[in-house]
Design a protein around this motif. Sequence first.
Motif, PDB file in Angstrom:
ATOM      1  N   GLN A  20     -77.077 -51.510 -47.347  1.00  0.00           N
ATOM      2  CA  GLN A  20     -76.262 -50.415 -47.027  1.00  0.00           C
ATOM      3  C   GLN A  20     -75.464 -50.409 -45.777  1.00  0.00           C
ATOM      4  O   GLN A  20     -74.452 -50.099 -45.523  1.00  0.00           O
ATOM      5  N   TRP A  21     -76.394 -50.815 -44.596  1.00  0.00           N
ATOM      6  CA  TRP A  21     -75.975 -50.481 -43.273  1.00  0.00           C
ATOM      7  C   TRP A  21     -75.003 -51.692 -43.028  1.00  0.00           C
ATOM      8  O   TRP A  21     -73.754 -51.549 -42.343  1.00  0.00           O
ATOM      9  N   ARG A  22     -75.099 -52.951 -43.617  1.00  0.00           N
ATOM     10  CA  ARG A  22     -74.235 -53.970 -43.319  1.00  0.00           C
ATOM     11  C   ARG A  22     -72.838 -53.771 -43.895  1.00  0.00           C
ATOM     12  O   ARG A  22     -71.788 -54.029 -43.384  1.00  0.00           O
ATOM     13  N   GLU A  23     -72.704 -52.709 -44.803  1.00  0.00           N
ATOM     14  CA  GLU A  23     -71.406 -52.165 -45.611  1.00  0.00           C
ATOM     15  C   GLU A  23     -70.818 -51.059 -44.871  1.00  0.00           C
ATOM     16  O   GLU A  23     -69.798 -50.995 -44.527  1.00  0.00           O
ATOM     17  N   TRP A  24     -71.579 -50.164 -44.399  1.00  0.00           N
ATOM     18  CA  TRP A  24     -71.105 -49.027 -43.616  1.00  0.00           C
ATOM     19  C   TRP A  24     -71.433 -48.558 -42.454  1.00  0.00           C
ATOM     20  O   TRP A  24     -70.762 -47.814 -41.637  1.00  0.00           O
ATOM     21  N   GLY A  25     -72.328 -49.275 -41.753  1.00  0.00           N
ATOM     22  CA  GLY A  25     -72.711 -49.095 -40.357  1.00  0.00           C
ATOM     23  C   GLY A  25     -71.777 -49.754 -39.365  1.00  0.00           C
ATOM     24  O   GLY A  25     -70.907 -50.396 -39.813  1.00  0.00           O
ATOM     25  N   GLU A  26     -71.744 -48.883 -38.280  1.00  0.00           N
ATOM     26  CA  GLU A  26     -70.910 -49.139 -37.084  1.00  0.00           C
ATOM     27  C   GLU A  26     -71.474 -48.421 -35.776  1.00  0.00           C
ATOM     28  O   GLU A  26     -72.311 -47.884 -35.853  1.00  0.00           O
ATOM     29  N   GLY A  31     -70.636 -40.542 -43.349  1.00  0.00           N
ATOM     30  CA  GLY A  31     -69.298 -40.047 -43.668  1.00  0.00           C
ATOM     31  C   GLY A  31     -68.414 -41.148 -44.128  1.00  0.00           C
ATOM     32  O   GLY A  31     -67.572 -40.659 -45.107  1.00  0.00           O
ATOM     33  N   ARG A  32     -68.512 -42.090 -43.626  1.00  0.00           N
ATOM     34  CA  ARG A  32     -67.597 -43.336 -44.032  1.00  0.00           C
ATOM     35  C   ARG A  32     -68.073 -43.615 -45.844  1.00  0.00           C
ATOM     36  O   ARG A  32     -67.170 -43.703 -46.525  1.00  0.00           O
ATOM     37  N   TRP A  33     -69.207 -43.749 -45.913  1.00  0.00           N
ATOM     38  CA  TRP A  33     -69.631 -43.960 -47.368  1.00  0.00           C
ATOM     39  C   TRP A  33     -69.256 -43.029 -48.112  1.00  0.00           C
ATOM     40  O   TRP A  33     -68.410 -43.136 -49.302  1.00  0.00           O
ATOM     41  N   ASP A  34     -69.734 -41.395 -47.931  1.00  0.00           N
ATOM     42  CA  ASP A  34     -68.997 -40.483 -48.926  1.00  0.00           C
ATOM     43  C   ASP A  34     -67.295 -40.466 -48.965  1.00  0.00           C
ATOM     44  O   ASP A  34     -66.968 -40.183 -50.161  1.00  0.00           O
ATOM     45  N   CYS A  35     -66.728 -40.576 -47.833  1.00  0.00           N
ATOM     46  CA  CYS A  35     -65.241 -40.608 -48.111  1.00  0.00           C
ATOM     47  C   CYS A  35     -64.874 -41.704 -48.794  1.00  0.00           C
ATOM     48  O   CYS A  35     -63.645 -41.666 -49.453  1.00  0.00           O
ATOM     49  N   ALA A  36     -65.388 -42.676 -48.709  1.00  0.00           N
ATOM     50  CA  ALA A  36     -64.938 -43.945 -49.576  1.00  0.00           C
ATOM     51  C   ALA A  36     -65.280 -43.718 -51.023  1.00  0.00           C
ATOM     52  O   ALA A  36     -64.385 -43.837 -51.843  1.00  0.00           O
ATOM     53  N   LEU A  37     -66.458 -43.093 -51.325  1.00  0.00           N
ATOM     54  CA  LEU A  37     -66.614 -42.528 -52.442  1.00  0.00           C
ATOM     55  C   LEU A  37     -65.658 -41.464 -53.258  1.00  0.00           C
ATOM     56  O   LEU A  37     -65.204 -41.494 -54.388  1.00  0.00           O
TER      57      LEU A  37
END
Length: 390
Positions: free
Chosen positions: A147-153, A174-180
């Motif tokens: 998950q971190w590889r996809e959403w981490g920064e 926040g990035r993950w939730d907003c993408a969903l």
Amino acid sequence: MQTPVRDTERTPDGEPPAPEEHEEREEQKEHETRPDPARRKRRGPGPFLLLVLPTLTVLLAAAVFLVATDRLSGLLGGDDGDTAPAPQAVTDRVDPSLLPWLRKAADRCDTLRPSVLAAQIDLRSGWSNDGAALSGPSGLAGFTPAQWREWGEDANGNGTSSPKDPADALVALGRWDCALAERMTESRTRGTVNGDLLDLTLAAYDQDEAAVTKAGRVPEPALPYVRKIKQLARQYAQFDTAPSPLPDAGAPPRDGYLHRPLLSTTLSSAFGTRQHPLSGVTKLHTGVDFPAPQGTPVTAAGPGTVTFAGLTQAYGNRVVIDHGKANGKRLQTTYSHLSALNTTQGSTVIPGTTLGWVGSTGLSTGPHLHFEVMVEGQYTDPMPWLGGGG
């Protein structure tokens, strides 16, 4: 031979008593030796009364004394009268330095609020940054390596992107939730799912997007998570009070920002909660209904790009137009139950472009146009946005 009679049994004359007198004396002796119930001696107190009862009395008296002195001390303001400290508020668990990052993460989309993200962190880790196994979830938000590889920064620019860095973790969540939320908006636009956008987003986070799409709404297994997050979010509501740089999403820049999609000004159903005429379920009516004869042209309410044009189960033939930004936020309009389509996805339209014609496709009780206005994916009352003309 006669049995000798004892001296004690002889009469004053020295003669043995008569048989009758002998029996009476024996009876009298028996009566004198038998204890009189009325004069029977009372028994003394048992061990319970002598030992246990006094002990209980002393303990009860001591308890009453302690309660009374505690209350009295409290009334007099003494240190001994201080009550136990109140439970720590959930907001006290959050390091104040993280609040700007909560707000930055939530600003990625209007679906989120800092209180919602805080509730997710609370439920996930209790604001503990302790990691689990190297291959498992770690940090405040409990990201797995995949998950971190996809959403981490590297949100705070310190040269390292890590789920153990609270700022990085909050922004990644926040990035993950907003993408969903974006994908749930698209699914709702296509008519494949229905429901509150935040509820759908949380359900997709808890389960997955496929489960939400398959159910067409918040699936049953996700309901406890959605309810718990919304309950916790109320305890973090003060995090939402910071002034927003953007105006209210539901307020149009001015009256009549959009044109009417029909010449008709008659409404058969307004925006708001109602009982659905077919399903009987009471829920939000997400737009307004304009009744019109079958085949009446339906036109674009403003300039923009058609992002969806196709047949859906609930809305029938449906068109969605993206009008770009209004008040700095994404504005969309939808047109449903059309008898046929006159546009395709990707087309550019202007006010007055014919999108299709009034019909009764999908879940409909008769020919009408179901018209919606969405700001950042949230339904709002279309009427303040509409002016004259079609």
